[in-house]
Design a protein around this motif. Sequence first.
Motif, PDB file in Angstrom:
ATOM      1  N   LEU A 168       0.822  -1.214   0.000  1.00 58.09           N
ATOM      2  CA  LEU A 168       0.000   0.000   0.000  1.00 58.09           C
ATOM      3  C   LEU A 168       0.854   1.262   0.000  1.00 58.09           C
ATOM      4  O   LEU A 168       0.338   2.369   0.162  1.00 58.09           O
ATOM      5  CB  LEU A 168      -0.964  -0.021   1.198  1.00 58.09           C
ATOM      6  N   GLY A 169       2.164   1.098  -0.135  1.00 61.42           N
ATOM      7  CA  GLY A 169       3.014   2.265  -0.356  1.00 61.42           C
ATOM      8  C   GLY A 169       3.618   2.900   0.888  1.00 61.42           C
ATOM      9  O   GLY A 169       4.184   3.987   0.800  1.00 61.42           O
ATOM     10  N   SER A 170       3.521   2.244   2.037  1.00 63.12           N
ATOM     11  CA  SER A 170       4.141   2.787   3.248  1.00 63.12           C
ATOM     12  C   SER A 170       5.467   2.087   3.536  1.00 63.12           C
ATOM     13  O   SER A 170       5.571   0.876   3.371  1.00 63.12           O
ATOM     14  CB  SER A 170       3.219   2.598   4.463  1.00 63.12           C
ATOM     15  N   GLY A 171       6.430   2.859   4.009  1.00 68.22           N
ATOM     16  CA  GLY A 171       7.667   2.270   4.499  1.00 68.22           C
ATOM     17  C   GLY A 171       7.477   1.755   5.912  1.00 68.22           C
ATOM     18  O   GLY A 171       6.506   2.094   6.589  1.00 68.22           O
ATOM     19  N   VAL A 172       8.397   0.924   6.352  1.00 71.55           N
ATOM     20  CA  VAL A 172       8.247   0.254   7.648  1.00 71.55           C
ATOM     21  C   VAL A 172       9.565   0.310   8.413  1.00 71.55           C
ATOM     22  O   VAL A 172      10.637   0.152   7.830  1.00 71.55           O
ATOM     23  CB  VAL A 172       7.837  -1.225   7.413  1.00 71.55           C
ATOM     24  N   ARG A 173       9.480   0.577   9.717  1.00 67.07           N
ATOM     25  CA  ARG A 173      10.617   0.330  10.618  1.00 67.07           C
ATOM     26  C   ARG A 173      10.142  -0.657  11.670  1.00 67.07           C
ATOM     27  O   ARG A 173       9.100  -0.436  12.301  1.00 67.07           O
ATOM     28  CB  ARG A 173      11.057   1.630  11.302  1.00 67.07           C
ATOM     29  N   THR A 174      10.863  -1.743  11.866  1.00 60.93           N
ATOM     30  CA  THR A 174      10.411  -2.752  12.830  1.00 60.93           C
ATOM     31  C   THR A 174      11.231  -2.670  14.118  1.00 60.93           C
ATOM     32  O   THR A 174      12.410  -2.330  14.104  1.00 60.93           O
ATOM     33  CB  THR A 174      10.518  -4.180  12.257  1.00 60.93           C
ATOM     34  N   HIS A 175      10.559  -2.979  15.217  1.00 62.19           N
ATOM     35  CA  HIS A 175      11.174  -2.926  16.544  1.00 62.19           C
ATOM     36  C   HIS A 175      10.775  -4.174  17.316  1.00 62.19           C
ATOM     37  O   HIS A 175       9.630  -4.612  17.219  1.00 62.19           O
ATOM     38  CB  HIS A 175      10.698  -1.691  17.310  1.00 62.19           C
ATOM     39  N   PRO A 176      11.707  -4.719  18.109  1.00 61.52           N
ATOM     40  CA  PRO A 176      11.385  -5.964  18.814  1.00 61.52           C
ATOM     41  C   PRO A 176      10.470  -5.707  20.014  1.00 61.52           C
ATOM     42  O   PRO A 176      10.376  -4.585  20.522  1.00 61.52           O
ATOM     43  CB  PRO A 176      12.746  -6.464  19.276  1.00 61.52           C
ATOM     44  N   GLU A 177       9.818  -6.784  20.434  1.00 59.14           N
ATOM     45  CA  GLU A 177       8.837  -6.724  21.510  1.00 59.14           C
ATOM     46  C   GLU A 177       9.463  -6.345  22.855  1.00 59.14           C
ATOM     47  O   GLU A 177       8.767  -5.853  23.743  1.00 59.14           O
ATOM     48  CB  GLU A 177       8.198  -8.105  21.641  1.00 59.14           C
ATOM     49  N   ASP A 178      10.790  -6.588  23.043  1.00 55.42           N
ATOM     50  CA  ASP A 178      11.360  -6.331  24.365  1.00 55.42           C
ATOM     51  C   ASP A 178      11.550  -4.835  24.641  1.00 55.42           C
ATOM     52  O   ASP A 178      12.171  -4.449  25.629  1.00 55.42           O
ATOM     53  CB  ASP A 178      12.637  -7.134  24.600  1.00 55.42           C
ATOM     54  N   LEU A 179      10.986  -4.006  23.772  1.00 55.62           N
ATOM     55  CA  LEU A 179      10.834  -2.593  24.110  1.00 55.62           C
ATOM     56  C   LEU A 179      10.125  -2.429  25.448  1.00 55.62           C
ATOM     57  O   LEU A 179      10.303  -1.422  26.137  1.00 55.62           O
ATOM     58  CB  LEU A 179      10.006  -1.881  23.036  1.00 55.62           C
ATOM     59  N   ALA A 180       9.285  -3.416  25.813  1.00 51.32           N
ATOM     60  CA  ALA A 180       8.568  -3.336  27.089  1.00 51.32           C
ATOM     61  C   ALA A 180       9.554  -3.233  28.249  1.00 51.32           C
ATOM     62  O   ALA A 180       9.379  -2.408  29.154  1.00 51.32           O
ATOM     63  CB  ALA A 180       7.649  -4.540  27.273  1.00 51.32           C
ATOM     64  N   ALA A 181      10.607  -4.046  28.227  1.00 52.20           N
ATOM     65  CA  ALA A 181      11.599  -4.015  29.307  1.00 52.20           C
ATOM     66  C   ALA A 181      12.276  -2.644  29.360  1.00 52.20           C
ATOM     67  O   ALA A 181      12.485  -2.062  30.432  1.00 52.20           O
ATOM     68  CB  ALA A 181      12.629  -5.126  29.101  1.00 52.20           C
ATOM     69  N   ARG A 182      12.589  -2.123  28.176  1.00 53.13           N
ATOM     70  CA  ARG A 182      13.224  -0.813  28.102  1.00 53.13           C
ATOM     71  C   ARG A 182      12.284   0.285  28.650  1.00 53.13           C
ATOM     72  O   ARG A 182      12.709   1.193  29.375  1.00 53.13           O
ATOM     73  CB  ARG A 182      13.577  -0.516  26.646  1.00 53.13           C
ATOM     74  N   GLY A 183      11.022   0.168  28.298  1.00 47.57           N
ATOM     75  CA  GLY A 183      10.056   1.174  28.759  1.00 47.57           C
ATOM     76  C   GLY A 183       9.840   1.099  30.262  1.00 47.57           C
ATOM     77  O   GLY A 183       9.763   2.133  30.949  1.00 47.57           O
ATOM     78  N   LEU A 184       9.748  -0.118  30.779  1.00 41.70           N
ATOM     79  CA  LEU A 184       9.565  -0.266  32.231  1.00 41.70           C
ATOM     80  C   LEU A 184      10.780   0.270  32.991  1.00 41.70           C
ATOM     81  O   LEU A 184      10.648   0.890  34.050  1.00 41.70           O
ATOM     82  CB  LEU A 184       9.298  -1.739  32.571  1.00 41.70           C
ATOM     83  N   TYR A 185      11.951   0.041  32.423  1.00 40.83           N
ATOM     84  CA  TYR A 185      13.166   0.573  33.043  1.00 40.83           C
ATOM     85  C   TYR A 185      13.099   2.109  33.090  1.00 40.83           C
ATOM     86  O   TYR A 185      13.391   2.730  34.114  1.00 40.83           O
ATOM     87  CB  TYR A 185      14.386   0.114  32.238  1.00 40.83           C
ATOM     88  N   ARG A 186      12.668   2.688  31.995  1.00 44.15           N
ATOM     89  CA  ARG A 186      12.597   4.154  31.949  1.00 44.15           C
ATOM     90  C   ARG A 186      11.571   4.681  32.961  1.00 44.15           C
ATOM     91  O   ARG A 186      11.789   5.705  33.616  1.00 44.15           O
ATOM     92  CB  ARG A 186      12.244   4.594  30.526  1.00 44.15           C
ATOM     93  N   LEU A 187      10.462   3.982  33.070  1.00 50.71           N
ATOM     94  CA  LEU A 187       9.441   4.401  34.044  1.00 50.71           C
ATOM     95  C   LEU A 187       9.981   4.310  35.469  1.00 50.71           C
ATOM     96  O   LEU A 187       9.729   5.196  36.300  1.00 50.71           O
ATOM     97  CB  LEU A 187       8.176   3.543  33.899  1.00 50.71           C
ATOM     98  N   ALA A 188      10.730   3.220  35.744  1.00 48.63           N
ATOM     99  CA  ALA A 188      11.305   3.065  37.083  1.00 48.63           C
ATOM    100  C   ALA A 188      12.289   4.197  37.368  1.00 48.63           C
ATOM    101  O   ALA A 188      12.304   4.776  38.469  1.00 48.63           O
ATOM    102  CB  ALA A 188      11.995   1.706  37.185  1.00 48.63           C
ATOM    103  N   GLN A 189      13.106   4.547  36.379  1.00 45.99           N
ATOM    104  CA  GLN A 189      14.045   5.660  36.547  1.00 45.99           C
ATOM    105  C   GLN A 189      13.309   6.965  36.832  1.00 45.99           C
ATOM    106  O   GLN A 189      13.686   7.732  37.714  1.00 45.99           O
ATOM    107  CB  GLN A 189      14.860   5.846  35.263  1.00 45.99           C
ATOM    108  N   GLN A 190      12.284   7.216  36.048  1.00 46.89           N
ATOM    109  CA  GLN A 190      11.478   8.430  36.228  1.00 46.89           C
ATOM    110  C   GLN A 190      10.882   8.483  37.615  1.00 46.89           C
ATOM    111  O   GLN A 190      10.780   9.537  38.232  1.00 46.89           O
ATOM    112  CB  GLN A 190      10.319   8.453  35.216  1.00 46.89           C
ATOM    113  N   HIS A 191      10.427   7.308  38.059  1.00 46.08           N
ATOM    114  CA  HIS A 191       9.740   7.270  39.344  1.00 46.08           C
ATOM    115  C   HIS A 191      10.714   7.461  40.487  1.00 46.08           C
ATOM    116  O   HIS A 191      10.426   8.149  41.460  1.00 46.08           O
ATOM    117  CB  HIS A 191       8.996   5.944  39.483  1.00 46.08           C
ATOM    118  N   GLY A 192      11.880   6.872  40.376  1.00 48.35           N
ATOM    119  CA  GLY A 192      12.876   6.951  41.443  1.00 48.35           C
ATOM    120  C   GLY A 192      12.439   6.128  42.644  1.00 48.35           C
ATOM    121  O   GLY A 192      11.308   5.621  42.711  1.00 48.35           O
TER     122      GLY A 192
END
Lengths: 298, 298
Positions: free
Chosen positions: A270-294
């Motif tokens: 359909l004419g769109s380009g794609v960038r793929t990312h692995p599912e373990d972004l969840a671990a990275r996101g949770l880590y960032r939330l924990a850092q933010q929270h302190g």
Amino acid sequence: MIVVDWGTSSLRGYRLDADGGIRDQRRSDQGIAACQGRFAETLAALIDGWDGDVVLCGMIGSRNGWIELPYAPCPADAAALAAAMQPLQDPALPGRTLWFVPGVASDADAVPDVMRGEETQLIGLLALLAREPPTAEAHHVCLPGTHSKWVTLQDGRIASVATMMTGELYALLRTHSLLARLMDADDGAFDAAAFDAGVQRSGDPGGLLHHLFGVRSLGLFERLSGAAAPSYLSGLLIGHELRARALPPVVHLVGGSGLLARYAHALAALGSGVRTHPEDLAARGLYRLAQQHGGLTG
Amino acid sequence: MIVVDWGTSSLRGYRLDADGGIRDQRRSDQGIAACQGRFAETLAALIDGWDGDVVLCGMIGSRNGWIELPYAPCPADAAALAAAMQPLQDPALPGRTLWFVPGVASDADAVPDVMRGEETQLIGLLALLAREPPTAEAHHVCLPGTHSKWVTLQDGRIASVATMMTGELYALLRTHSLLARLMDADDGAFDAAAFDAGVQRSGDPGGLLHHLFGVRSLGLFERLSGAAAPSYLSGLLIGHELRARALPPVVHLVGGSGLLARYAHALAALGSGVRTHPEDLAARGLYRLAQQHGGLTG
């Protein structure tokens, strides 16, 4: 630090080092539907031998989960989600605090929309994108699944969410419908030509409710085999999902399933380009939330 | 003369007088799915005490029925269908000939479409319309049901057929989906306001796959009750069916079910006028086919 992504049908735990790298991970099929309310015991078994506080996301924070958190409103960034995290202590997990991450609700549309769990993958993706040159453009993200989520990221925040029931409808039609009788019982090999034909058909007039019947009539006239029909049906549904959206030049695809390749293929058609990312972004996101929270230990 | 409309889930017999008037009628739940191949015994019981040949239409003439007839191609009129009728004699029904009416196939679209049974209702409708001043305009007909059929009649012929899986999808979602858990188990009273809201929603951007998830999110935010959700879902699906078509100024609605009122209501909301016709058009159509065919006794 321990982070846990606990959904309806799966449970994933990660032990992270101080920089957020994944030191160890464990998976189980004890999603909230399977573990029947034995949340503390299930978690204790999963993280046995790992020390520290735990950050949890997903349906574990819903009405059918351990505690119910209200949804955080869009636009939502890491700071807002971290501030809305709720603590819990349980005698089965002595000396630890469990921190639950809220889901996110969007009212960009006339009808509200929600997600629980995917928001941490998106926080992880935002952290990745923050390393790139800044842009005023929005990022468009698709997380394929039983319910695929389409998310707009703008200015470092989750701006909107829209859910499509594509995967669930596929399973319903594949299993319980009149069409199911025309399909081989096993999914068998993916048939790329049949999938493409379905994606193509989704652009014709008549609408999804009409195109679905074509699975039957093509079968009746021996123009679609029982082995190819599941791939055709998949292409039809994913094609309708994509065409119902104003597709951007690039779509970020997030996930680990074989579905990702199908979405990438259909988006390219359909004419769109794609960038793929692995599912373990969840671990990275949770880590960032924990850092933010302190204030977490581990 | 005896005419029989024998579908997947129902069986209807009519004893007609020489002018085609219905003298007597009998119904049963012995559709072809229920009677397990005992076609001759089932028919003999249904028409016991009635004399003459029998004209049959519906799924009884399909691969899963008594004999399989090929589909007659569009455009098809009464003469073409009568000429394609196939005779059968069976020892359980001595002295009679059974005449099977073929279904109709359409290739107006890129994918073929078919019907079996509805064609006789349309032949009956054509007979009714022939009494009106002639018009060069096409008549647009909708037969709501598990699979609703949209048919164009032109110049006294069935010109095209398009099937929409609306009713089946409603049943699947109502029974087996995640949405089913948010709905009261019993359908309860029809909720006109919720139905209207669903029809309205079907006109928003996002597509059916997205709008379906709204049943869940509206429920989560207590904007849609478990009692009202089935009517909302029905409005959503029927709304999508109708909006996927270029609606004509007048739609002929044919059928006997409560669905007819829902379609009439939704069509009115979308600006189309409606003419309704009862389901026993099938008897009228079968009578006309028998007349065209000639040589039947009874």
